[in-house]
Design a protein around this motif. Sequence first.
Motif, PDB file in Angstrom:
ATOM      1  N   VAL A  18       9.099 -63.492 -18.863  1.00 17.62           N
ATOM      2  CA  VAL A  18       9.276 -63.414 -17.412  1.00 17.62           C
ATOM      3  C   VAL A  18      10.722 -63.767 -17.094  1.00 17.62           C
ATOM      4  CG1 VAL A  18       8.562 -64.372 -15.182  1.00 17.62           C
ATOM      5  CG2 VAL A  18       6.874 -64.055 -16.995  1.00 17.62           C
ATOM      6  N   THR A  19      11.301 -63.036 -16.136  1.00 16.29           N
ATOM      7  CA  THR A  19      12.674 -63.338 -15.733  1.00 16.29           C
ATOM      8  C   THR A  19      12.763 -63.578 -14.229  1.00 16.29           C
ATOM      9  OG1 THR A  19      13.226 -60.989 -15.468  1.00 16.29           O
ATOM     10  CG2 THR A  19      13.721 -62.002 -17.612  1.00 16.29           C
ATOM     11  N   TYR A  20      13.789 -64.328 -13.877  1.00 19.86           N
ATOM     12  CA  TYR A  20      14.170 -64.560 -12.491  1.00 19.86           C
ATOM     13  C   TYR A  20      15.669 -64.298 -12.434  1.00 19.86           C
ATOM     14  CZ  TYR A  20      15.381 -67.036  -8.196  1.00 19.86           C
ATOM     15  OH  TYR A  20      15.873 -67.360  -6.954  1.00 19.86           O
ATOM     16  N   ASN A  21      16.096 -63.322 -11.650  1.00 19.80           N
ATOM     17  CA  ASN A  21      17.506 -62.904 -11.621  1.00 19.80           C
ATOM     18  C   ASN A  21      18.017 -62.592 -13.031  1.00 19.80           C
ATOM     19  OD1 ASN A  21      17.613 -63.168  -8.848  1.00 19.80           O
ATOM     20  ND2 ASN A  21      18.443 -65.226  -8.919  1.00 19.80           N
ATOM     21  N   GLU A  22      17.175 -61.908 -13.791  1.00 18.30           N
ATOM     22  CA  GLU A  22      17.483 -61.454 -15.151  1.00 18.30           C
ATOM     23  C   GLU A  22      17.616 -62.588 -16.169  1.00 18.30           C
ATOM     24  OE1 GLU A  22      20.610 -58.542 -15.205  1.00 18.30           O
ATOM     25  OE2 GLU A  22      19.747 -57.471 -13.507  1.00 18.30           O
ATOM     26  N   ILE A  23      17.216 -63.809 -15.801  1.00 18.10           N
ATOM     27  CA  ILE A  23      17.272 -64.967 -16.698  1.00 18.10           C
ATOM     28  C   ILE A  23      15.840 -65.288 -17.145  1.00 18.10           C
ATOM     29  CG2 ILE A  23      17.809 -67.438 -16.861  1.00 18.10           C
ATOM     30  CD1 ILE A  23      19.952 -66.899 -14.684  1.00 18.10           C
ATOM     31  N   PRO A  24      15.595 -65.382 -18.465  1.00 20.13           N
ATOM     32  CA  PRO A  24      14.250 -65.735 -18.934  1.00 20.13           C
ATOM     33  C   PRO A  24      13.841 -67.124 -18.434  1.00 20.13           C
ATOM     34  CG  PRO A  24      15.596 -64.913 -20.746  1.00 20.13           C
ATOM     35  CD  PRO A  24      16.513 -65.120 -19.573  1.00 20.13           C
ATOM     36  N   VAL A  25      12.623 -67.204 -17.895  1.00 20.53           N
ATOM     37  CA  VAL A  25      12.145 -68.456 -17.320  1.00 20.53           C
ATOM     38  C   VAL A  25      10.736 -68.786 -17.790  1.00 20.53           C
ATOM     39  CG1 VAL A  25      13.561 -68.267 -15.230  1.00 20.53           C
ATOM     40  CG2 VAL A  25      11.235 -67.336 -15.237  1.00 20.53           C
ATOM     41  N   TYR A  26      10.384 -70.053 -17.616  1.00 17.91           N
ATOM     42  CA  TYR A  26       9.036 -70.554 -17.877  1.00 17.91           C
ATOM     43  C   TYR A  26       8.411 -70.891 -16.527  1.00 17.91           C
ATOM     44  CZ  TYR A  26       5.267 -73.531 -19.530  1.00 17.91           C
ATOM     45  OH  TYR A  26       4.031 -74.074 -19.775  1.00 17.91           O
ATOM     46  N   ASP A  31       2.371 -72.185  -6.302  1.00 15.29           N
ATOM     47  CA  ASP A  31       1.960 -72.689  -4.993  1.00 15.29           C
ATOM     48  C   ASP A  31       1.382 -71.490  -4.243  1.00 15.29           C
ATOM     49  OD1 ASP A  31       1.796 -73.408  -2.290  1.00 15.29           O
ATOM     50  OD2 ASP A  31       3.514 -74.749  -2.432  1.00 15.29           O
ATOM     51  N   GLU A  32       0.046 -71.412  -4.225  1.00 14.91           N
ATOM     52  CA  GLU A  32      -0.615 -70.251  -3.616  1.00 14.91           C
ATOM     53  C   GLU A  32      -0.307 -70.124  -2.130  1.00 14.91           C
ATOM     54  OE1 GLU A  32      -4.728 -69.463  -4.544  1.00 14.91           O
ATOM     55  OE2 GLU A  32      -4.596 -70.864  -6.219  1.00 14.91           O
ATOM     56  N   LYS A  33      -0.286 -71.235  -1.435  1.00 15.47           N
ATOM     57  CA  LYS A  33      -0.081 -71.223   0.016  1.00 15.47           C
ATOM     58  C   LYS A  33       1.285 -70.627   0.376  1.00 15.47           C
ATOM     59  CE  LYS A  33       0.240 -74.330   3.948  1.00 15.47           C
ATOM     60  NZ  LYS A  33       0.348 -75.732   4.341  1.00 15.47           N
ATOM     61  N   ASN A  34       2.316 -71.057  -0.349  1.00 18.02           N
ATOM     62  CA  ASN A  34       3.672 -70.592  -0.048  1.00 18.02           C
ATOM     63  C   ASN A  34       4.097 -69.380  -0.875  1.00 18.02           C
ATOM     64  OD1 ASN A  34       4.210 -72.620   1.900  1.00 18.02           O
ATOM     65  ND2 ASN A  34       4.518 -74.074   0.227  1.00 18.02           N
ATOM     66  N   GLU A  35       3.225 -68.969  -1.817  1.00 19.97           N
ATOM     67  CA  GLU A  35       3.505 -67.860  -2.718  1.00 19.97           C
ATOM     68  C   GLU A  35       4.845 -68.054  -3.436  1.00 19.97           C
ATOM     69  OE1 GLU A  35       2.611 -63.934  -1.413  1.00 19.97           O
ATOM     70  OE2 GLU A  35       0.635 -64.510  -0.718  1.00 19.97           O
ATOM     71  N   THR A  36       4.984 -69.267  -4.006  1.00 20.09           N
ATOM     72  CA  THR A  36       6.163 -69.589  -4.799  1.00 20.09           C
ATOM     73  C   THR A  36       5.720 -70.073  -6.174  1.00 20.09           C
ATOM     74  OG1 THR A  36       6.224 -71.860  -3.976  1.00 20.09           O
ATOM     75  CG2 THR A  36       7.559 -70.234  -2.785  1.00 20.09           C
ATOM     76  N   ALA A  37       6.678 -70.087  -7.082  1.00 23.79           N
ATOM     77  CA  ALA A  37       6.419 -70.579  -8.436  1.00 23.79           C
ATOM     78  C   ALA A  37       7.450 -71.642  -8.773  1.00 23.79           C
ATOM     79  CB  ALA A  37       6.524 -69.442  -9.446  1.00 23.79           C
ATOM     80  N   ARG A  38       7.002 -72.668  -9.493  1.00 25.14           N
ATOM     81  CA  ARG A  38       7.903 -73.703 -10.013  1.00 25.14           C
ATOM     82  C   ARG A  38       8.318 -73.224 -11.400  1.00 25.14           C
ATOM     83  NH1 ARG A  38      10.883 -77.735  -7.808  1.00 25.14           N
ATOM     84  NH2 ARG A  38      11.169 -79.409  -9.268  1.00 25.14           N
ATOM     85  N   ASN A  47      16.418 -77.819 -15.207  1.00 24.35           N
ATOM     86  CA  ASN A  47      16.855 -77.089 -14.019  1.00 24.35           C
ATOM     87  C   ASN A  47      15.655 -76.432 -13.322  1.00 24.35           C
ATOM     88  OD1 ASN A  47      18.422 -75.852 -12.087  1.00 24.35           O
ATOM     89  ND2 ASN A  47      19.194 -74.267 -13.446  1.00 24.35           N
ATOM     90  N   GLU A  48      14.722 -77.261 -12.855  1.00 28.34           N
ATOM     91  CA  GLU A  48      13.525 -76.750 -12.185  1.00 28.34           C
ATOM     92  C   GLU A  48      13.856 -76.290 -10.775  1.00 28.34           C
ATOM     93  OE1 GLU A  48      10.481 -79.693 -12.238  1.00 28.34           O
ATOM     94  OE2 GLU A  48      10.542 -79.910 -14.411  1.00 28.34           O
ATOM     95  N   GLN A  49      13.152 -75.231 -10.344  1.00 31.13           N
ATOM     96  CA  GLN A  49      13.336 -74.745  -8.981  1.00 31.13           C
ATOM     97  C   GLN A  49      12.092 -74.002  -8.518  1.00 31.13           C
ATOM     98  OE1 GLN A  49      16.399 -71.583  -8.857  1.00 31.13           O
ATOM     99  NE2 GLN A  49      16.465 -71.821 -11.067  1.00 31.13           N
ATOM    100  N   ASP A  50      11.912 -73.942  -7.210  1.00 36.86           N
ATOM    101  CA  ASP A  50      10.823 -73.180  -6.615  1.00 36.86           C
ATOM    102  C   ASP A  50      11.400 -71.857  -6.140  1.00 36.86           C
ATOM    103  OD1 ASP A  50       8.789 -75.167  -6.874  1.00 36.86           O
ATOM    104  OD2 ASP A  50       9.725 -76.255  -5.223  1.00 36.86           O
ATOM    105  N   VAL A  51      10.750 -70.760  -6.548  1.00 39.20           N
ATOM    106  CA  VAL A  51      11.239 -69.434  -6.196  1.00 39.20           C
ATOM    107  C   VAL A  51      10.084 -68.573  -5.696  1.00 39.20           C
ATOM    108  CG1 VAL A  51      13.110 -69.563  -7.885  1.00 39.20           C
ATOM    109  CG2 VAL A  51      10.933 -68.504  -8.537  1.00 39.20           C
ATOM    110  N   PRO A  52      10.372 -67.561  -4.881  1.00 37.29           N
ATOM    111  CA  PRO A  52       9.313 -66.655  -4.416  1.00 37.29           C
ATOM    112  C   PRO A  52       8.718 -65.868  -5.586  1.00 37.29           C
ATOM    113  CG  PRO A  52      11.315 -66.408  -3.098  1.00 37.29           C
ATOM    114  CD  PRO A  52      11.666 -67.264  -4.275  1.00 37.29           C
ATOM    115  N   LEU A  53       7.406 -65.708  -5.585  1.00 37.32           N
ATOM    116  CA  LEU A  53       6.757 -64.922  -6.636  1.00 37.32           C
ATOM    117  C   LEU A  53       7.319 -63.511  -6.702  1.00 37.32           C
ATOM    118  CD1 LEU A  53       3.023 -65.967  -6.181  1.00 37.32           C
ATOM    119  CD2 LEU A  53       4.576 -66.637  -8.019  1.00 37.32           C
ATOM    120  N   SER A  54       7.708 -62.975  -5.564  1.00 36.96           N
ATOM    121  CA  SER A  54       8.218 -61.597  -5.518  1.00 36.96           C
ATOM    122  C   SER A  54       9.519 -61.423  -6.307  1.00 36.96           C
ATOM    123  CB  SER A  54       8.421 -61.158  -4.070  1.00 36.96           C
ATOM    124  OG  SER A  54       9.347 -62.004  -3.427  1.00 36.96           O
TER     125      SER A  54
END
Length: 62
Positions: A18-26, A31-38, A47-54
């Motif tokens: 899985v990638t986020y901005n072309e960077i491999p992530v875990y 967070d179902e309510k906010n539709e975000t992923a940690r 370097n943890e962050q919450d990002v939109p699932l989209s």
Amino acid sequence: MNKQRAQQIAASPVMSHVTYNEIPVYIQNIDEKNETARIYPLDQPNNEQDVPLSNLVEHLME
């Protein structure tokens, strides 16, 4: 990425590509309510962050 697939990946013991901005992530959790992923970059576990699932992209291994 849809919420259900993100939850499956987060719960699976098998590492998915899985990638986020072309960077491999875990994906740590969803967070179902906010539709975000940690998440964190594979090479930067502090370097943890919450990002939109989209913004997450799953790359299927062939």
